[in-house]
Design an enzyme around this catalytic site. Structure first.
Site, PDB file in Angstrom:
ATOM      1  N   LYS A   1       4.223   9.052   9.032  1.00 24.43           N
ATOM      2  CA  LYS A   1       3.990   8.476  10.363  1.00 24.43           C
ATOM      3  C   LYS A   1       4.967   8.983  11.433  1.00 24.43           C
ATOM      4  CE  LYS A   1       1.630   4.467   8.378  1.00 24.43           C
ATOM      5  NZ  LYS A   1       0.219   4.551   8.661  1.00 24.43           N
TER       6      LYS A   1
ATOM      7  N   TYR B   1       0.854  -1.189   0.000  1.00 22.56           N
ATOM      8  CA  TYR B   1       0.000   0.000   0.000  1.00 22.56           C
ATOM      9  C   TYR B   1       0.888   1.236   0.000  1.00 22.56           C
ATOM     10  CZ  TYR B   1      -3.516   3.400   1.657  1.00 22.56           C
ATOM     11  OH  TYR B   1      -4.361   4.476   1.793  1.00 22.56           O
TER      12      TYR B   1
ATOM     13  N   ASP C   1       9.327   2.761  -0.021  1.00 23.54           N
ATOM     14  CA  ASP C   1       8.265   3.452   0.714  1.00 23.54           C
ATOM     15  C   ASP C   1       8.444   3.089   2.186  1.00 23.54           C
ATOM     16  OD1 ASP C   1       6.038   4.333   1.993  1.00 23.54           O
ATOM     17  OD2 ASP C   1       4.579   3.447   0.610  1.00 23.54           O
TER      18      ASP C   1
HETATM   19  C1  LIG Z   1       3.753   2.010   3.420  1.00 23.56           C
HETATM   20  C2  LIG Z   1       2.739   3.100   3.411  1.00 23.56           C
HETATM   21  N1  LIG Z   1       2.769   4.019   2.435  1.00 23.56           N
HETATM   22  C3  LIG Z   1       1.887   5.029   2.400  1.00 23.56           C
HETATM   23  C4  LIG Z   1       0.899   5.151   3.347  1.00 23.56           C
HETATM   24  C5  LIG Z   1      -0.068   6.283   3.246  1.00 23.56           C
HETATM   25  O1  LIG Z   1       0.133   7.179   4.291  1.00 23.56           O
HETATM   26  P1  LIG Z   1      -1.054   8.137   4.800  1.00 23.56           P
HETATM   27  O2  LIG Z   1      -2.068   7.264   5.428  1.00 23.56           O
HETATM   28  O3  LIG Z   1      -0.358   9.044   5.770  1.00 23.56           O
HETATM   29  O4  LIG Z   1      -1.545   8.862   3.610  1.00 23.56           O
HETATM   30  C6  LIG Z   1       0.844   4.199   4.376  1.00 23.56           C
HETATM   31  C7  LIG Z   1      -0.177   4.240   5.440  1.00 23.56           C
HETATM   32  O5  LIG Z   1      -1.208   4.628   5.375  1.00 23.56           O
HETATM   33  C8  LIG Z   1       1.772   3.149   4.411  1.00 23.56           C
HETATM   34  O6  LIG Z   1       1.738   2.203   5.349  1.00 23.56           O
HETATM   35  N1  LIG Z   2      -1.527   0.445   7.275  1.00 24.00           N
HETATM   36  C1  LIG Z   2      -2.506   1.235   6.725  1.00 24.00           C
HETATM   37  C2  LIG Z   2      -2.534   2.566   7.299  1.00 24.00           C
HETATM   38  O1  LIG Z   2      -1.720   2.907   8.095  1.00 24.00           O
HETATM   39  C3  LIG Z   2      -3.628   3.422   6.873  1.00 24.00           C
HETATM   40  C4  LIG Z   2      -4.152   4.253   7.934  1.00 24.00           C
HETATM   41  C5  LIG Z   2      -5.421   4.897   7.479  1.00 24.00           C
HETATM   42  O2  LIG Z   2      -5.689   4.982   6.277  1.00 24.00           O
HETATM   43  O3  LIG Z   2      -6.206   5.330   8.348  1.00 24.00           O
END
Ligand SMILES: Cc1ncc(COP(=O)(O)O)c(C=O)c1O
Ligand SMILES: NCC(=O)CCC(=O)O
Length: 432
Positions: A272, A149, A244
């Site tokens: 994060k 993701y 990523d």
């Molecule tokens: C590996 C990774 N990339 C991108 C994202 C997207 O970050 P955000 O939720 O801050 O948009 C997340 C988590 O959501 C993630 O775990």
């Molecule tokens: N591992 C997935 C995410 O951290 C996503 C958080 C969100 O979209 O609220």
């Protein structure tokens, strides 16, 4: 701790109202309990390793607001720094010195990063890095992995992990076909599949983006030689390698997965942890590539609140706390106790399970495994996971409401927390 059966009257009331106000009652789909059943719990307070709901139940939290809370929730030093910063305003929309401080810390820590641009979320970071990959190489195609993701930008909503996997959604409507036809996918840990994609698309692939340790199909580690293989393949094909590290950055190690595995990509995304619980993302990498970003170069990317003093302050303080000696050793020790304990209990109570951890990131699948990729992860017994999740919740343990998410510990998690969690797991797994 939690009363049994769990009393969630106020949570239910609030969530019922929320469903009329917001799609699914949530601001992000992963918060819903769609895959595990029941209603999401509504919270009103966090501190350290704990989270309290509106009915007064207290839980040991392994979601950690999806990763940022690595020092523990509402760390007093982060809160105090934020209070001081707040006195001077929330956003300047102009340069501030705290951007320099956090940028220097990130550049110092992350091997691939020579220059960095701050944005407001991981999604923005990944969306922007993709534009940069294309701008630098003059090629449109990218390779991503099934079950990884990278936020919810159009180009990444192809065989995506996290909430997309949890909800079992087909690739999202609203994403134009011609936007995703340049997104090629391969199974994680499959170098041969990547080689084939390069062979089939000669001179057309701008690069590869991946989670160097996967957290969005559950917790999956790279096989020995996988990251090195991708580094070699991208070099041979004049393509870029992008890690990523939105989830793994400053979590797997201070310098991220790239430090831990000794493989340096060309570009990296972060989020994060570097925002210490406030909205932040970042992308960075080789100076010659970053020089293309406007206003230094022609690749446009911008943001009203980017680099705001509050997010920078929370990030700086969080990284300072992480720099203290022994932090990553501590995270590794308690998380290993948790992960080993869960696996042992599963074995003792007769459940097929596999899993593991690195530093403060862990996962457990209800399948004998091994799990190398998303297809393997899907073999986990999801019904069993749902019952496990509910049972743990009833015992005051808050786990991500999905098999396809990683778990997180923090510096605030104690041996006592782990003991309580394992005792709960023993009880729950004995009755699954
Ligand atoms: C590996 C990774 N990339 C991108 C994202 C997207 O970050 P955000 O939720 O801050 O948009 C997340 C988590 O959501 C993630 O775990
Ligand atoms: N591992 C997935 C995410 O951290 C996503 C958080 C969100 O979209 O609220």
């Amino acid at each position: 701790m939690v009363t049994t059966p769990l009393k969630t009257t106020k949570s239910e009331e609030i969530f019922t109202a929320a469903q009329k106000l917001m799609p699914g009652g949530v601001s992000s789909p992963v918060r819903a309990f769609k895959s595990v059943g029941g209603q999401p719990i509504v919270f009103d307070r966090v501190l350290g390793s704990h989270i309290w709901d509106v009915d007064g139940n207290k839980y040991i939290d392994y979601v950690g607001t999806w990763g940022p809370a690595i020092c523990g929730h509402a760390h007093p030093e982060v809160i105090s720094a934020l209070k001081n910063a707040l006195e001077n305003g929330t956003s300047f929309g102009a340069p501030c010195v705290w951007e320099n401080v956090l940028a220097e810390m990130v550049i110092e820590a992350v091997p691939s990063i020579e220059m960095v641009r701050f944005v407001n979320s991981g999604t923005e970071a990944c969306m922007s890095v993709l534009r940069l990959m294309r701008a630098f190489t003059g090629r449109d195609k990218i390779i991503k992995f099934e079950g990884c993701y990278h936020g919810h930008a159009d180009m990444f909503l192809v065989k995506a992990g996290s909430g997309v996997a949890t909800l079992g959604l087909p690739d999202s409507p609203g994403v134009p076909k011609n936007v995703t036809e340049n997104t090629l996918t391969a199974p994680y840990n499959d170098l041969e599949a990547v080689k084939k994609l390069f062979a089939e698309n000669p001179g057309e692939i701008s690069g590869i983006i991946l989670e160097p340790v996967v957290g969005n199909s559950g917790f999956i580690t790279p096989d020995f030689g996988f990251l090195e293989g991708l580094r070699l393949l991208t070099q041979e094909n004049n393509a870029l390698l992008v890690f990523d590290e939105v989830m793994t950055g400053f979590r797997i190690a201070y310098g991220g997965a790239q430090e831990r595995f000794g493989v340096t990509p060309d570009l990296t995304t972060l989020g994060k942890v570097i925002g210490g619980g406030l909205p932040v993302g970042a992308y960075g990498g080789r100076r010659d590539i970053m020089a293309l970003v406007a206003p230094s170069g022609p690749m446009y990317q911008a943001g009203t609140l980017s680099g705001n003093p509050l997010a920078m302050t929370a990030g700086i303080k969080t990284l300072e706390l992480l720099q203290k000696p022994g932090t990553y050793e501590y995270l590794d020790t308690i998380t290993k106790r948790l992960s080993d304990g869960l696996l042992q209990i599963a074995q003792e109570t007769g459940h097929e399970a596999c899993g593991g951890q690195i530093s403060g990131m862990f996962g457990l699948f209800f399948t004998s495994g091994p799990v190398h990729n998303y297809e393997d992860a899907k073999k986990s017994d999801l019904t069993k996971f749902s019952r496990f999740h509910r049972g743990m919740l009833e015992q005051g343990i808050y786990l991500a409401p999905s098999q396809f998410e990683a778990g997180f510990t923090s510096l605030a998690h104690t041996d006592d927390d782990i003991d309580k969690t394992l005792a709960a797991a023993k009880d729950v797994m004995s009755n699954l």
